[in-house]
Design a protein around this motif. Sequence first.
Motif, mmCIF file in Angstrom:
data_model
loop_
_atom_site.group_PDB
_atom_site.id
_atom_site.type_symbol
_atom_site.label_atom_id
_atom_site.label_comp_id
_atom_site.label_asym_id
_atom_site.label_seq_id
_atom_site.Cartn_x
_atom_site.Cartn_y
_atom_site.Cartn_z
ATOM 1 N N ASN A 231 0.844 -1.187 0.000
ATOM 2 C CA ASN A 231 0.000 0.000 0.000
ATOM 3 C C ASN A 231 0.882 1.241 0.000
ATOM 4 O O ASN A 231 1.654 1.464 0.943
ATOM 5 C CB ASN A 231 -0.902 -0.015 1.241
ATOM 6 C CG ASN A 231 -1.889 1.122 1.236
ATOM 7 O OD1 ASN A 231 -1.502 2.280 1.242
ATOM 8 N ND2 ASN A 231 -3.167 0.788 1.225
ATOM 9 N N PRO A 232 0.806 2.074 -1.039
ATOM 10 C CA PRO A 232 1.677 3.259 -1.118
ATOM 11 C C PRO A 232 1.528 4.188 0.076
ATOM 12 O O PRO A 232 2.519 4.767 0.542
ATOM 13 C CB PRO A 232 1.233 3.934 -2.417
ATOM 14 C CG PRO A 232 0.659 2.834 -3.246
ATOM 15 C CD PRO A 232 -0.003 1.912 -2.261
ATOM 16 N N THR A 233 0.309 4.352 0.589
ATOM 17 C CA THR A 233 0.104 5.249 1.729
ATOM 18 C C THR A 233 0.843 4.748 2.957
ATOM 19 O O THR A 233 1.500 5.526 3.662
ATOM 20 C CB THR A 233 -1.401 5.375 2.035
ATOM 21 O OG1 THR A 233 -2.089 5.845 0.870
ATOM 22 C CG2 THR A 233 -1.635 6.343 3.177
ATOM 23 N N ARG A 234 0.742 3.434 3.221
ATOM 24 C CA ARG A 234 1.455 2.860 4.368
ATOM 25 C C ARG A 234 2.964 2.988 4.181
ATOM 26 O O ARG A 234 3.693 3.322 5.116
ATOM 27 C CB ARG A 234 1.063 1.391 4.544
ATOM 28 C CG ARG A 234 1.711 0.727 5.764
ATOM 29 C CD ARG A 234 1.326 -0.732 5.907
ATOM 30 N NE ARG A 234 -0.085 -0.867 6.206
ATOM 31 C CZ ARG A 234 -0.970 -1.438 5.391
ATOM 32 N NH1 ARG A 234 -0.586 -1.885 4.211
ATOM 33 N NH2 ARG A 234 -2.234 -1.553 5.741
ATOM 34 N N PHE A 235 3.433 2.723 2.960
ATOM 35 C CA PHE A 235 4.863 2.822 2.692
ATOM 36 C C PHE A 235 5.354 4.251 2.892
ATOM 37 O O PHE A 235 6.432 4.477 3.445
ATOM 38 C CB PHE A 235 5.180 2.357 1.273
ATOM 39 C CG PHE A 235 6.614 2.544 0.891
ATOM 40 C CD1 PHE A 235 7.566 1.595 1.227
ATOM 41 C CD2 PHE A 235 7.028 3.685 0.217
ATOM 42 C CE1 PHE A 235 8.899 1.772 0.901
ATOM 43 C CE2 PHE A 235 8.357 3.869 -0.121
ATOM 44 C CZ PHE A 235 9.301 2.913 0.223
ATOM 45 N N LEU A 236 4.597 5.228 2.424
ATOM 46 C CA LEU A 236 5.009 6.630 2.553
ATOM 47 C C LEU A 236 5.142 7.040 4.020
ATOM 48 O O LEU A 236 6.043 7.812 4.374
ATOM 49 C CB LEU A 236 4.014 7.535 1.831
ATOM 50 C CG LEU A 236 4.068 7.498 0.302
ATOM 51 C CD1 LEU A 236 2.912 8.279 -0.300
ATOM 52 C CD2 LEU A 236 5.397 8.057 -0.192
ATOM 53 N N LYS A 237 4.261 6.523 4.877
ATOM 54 C CA LYS A 237 4.352 6.827 6.303
ATOM 55 C C LYS A 237 5.631 6.261 6.896
ATOM 56 O O LYS A 237 6.341 6.920 7.661
ATOM 57 C CB LYS A 237 3.135 6.271 7.044
ATOM 58 C CG LYS A 237 1.838 7.012 6.759
ATOM 59 C CD LYS A 237 0.689 6.423 7.552
ATOM 60 C CE LYS A 237 -0.620 7.165 7.270
ATOM 61 N NZ LYS A 237 -1.759 6.566 8.015
ATOM 62 N N ILE A 238 5.945 4.996 6.522
ATOM 63 C CA ILE A 238 7.163 4.365 7.031
ATOM 64 C C ILE A 238 8.400 5.084 6.500
ATOM 65 O O ILE A 238 9.350 5.361 7.239
ATOM 66 C CB ILE A 238 7.196 2.876 6.637
ATOM 67 C CG1 ILE A 238 6.024 2.133 7.286
ATOM 68 C CG2 ILE A 238 8.511 2.238 7.033
ATOM 69 C CD1 ILE A 238 5.861 0.706 6.823
#
Length: 240
Positions: free
Chosen positions: A6-13
């Motif tokens: 999930n790009p959104t989850r990756f961006l947060k990490i």
Amino acid sequence: MHRFANPTRFLKIAAAVQPWMAGLTIILFGTGLYMAFFTAPPDYQQGESIRIMYVHVPAAWMGMFCYAAMAVASAVALIWKHPLADVAAKATAPVGAAFTFLSLATGSLWGKPMWGTWWVWDARLTSMLILLFLYIGYMALQGAFDDRTRGAKASAVLALVGAVNLPIIKFSVDWWNTLHQTSSFMKQGGPSMPPEMWIPAVVMAVAFKTYYVWVLLVRIRQELTANKVRILRLKQVHGG
């Protein structure tokens, strides 16, 4: 791995990890360069020119490491259709190409005083030059097609085929009679250099690794943002 698809989850990490990688890179580079140029002794044969190796060797390692990472990411993108794998491979390519070029350039600077020439068609040097061409070919294929999906698949196939060059680079000094010296660090019995010489090399190698992670995260975030903008524009065009 699909948890990070999930790009959104990756961006947060990535946003949380990126500052730490940047800080570690600055600290490690500063420490490594100080040790390499001020605390490490000159070599009894190579003299002060040995200091080039503290940049050359980690750059060569990273050139190979980045290509291996790119090939693995390409395989994941082709086989499992992981949405971030192709982005990671694409983001890795210019970084790996830069490391490979740096390795060739510093090797040339070292070769002139040691071998009396800037370049020889040595097995190790030639295979590293081929690695640089593979990076360039990968990046060229990415933009060679109007259809981005076709470009991604073509470049992924090239990355996988080109991976056969990695063991050739690694074992070239063992398989052929070359001018390039054999490894002084990665030996079965341990490094043949004293600690004051191999410790700076390790610090520089770790610094190059953290730099790669830092830049990779930056480039992936930029690519994901660009993809979002591209999708929004397409929606506006079709909506209009």
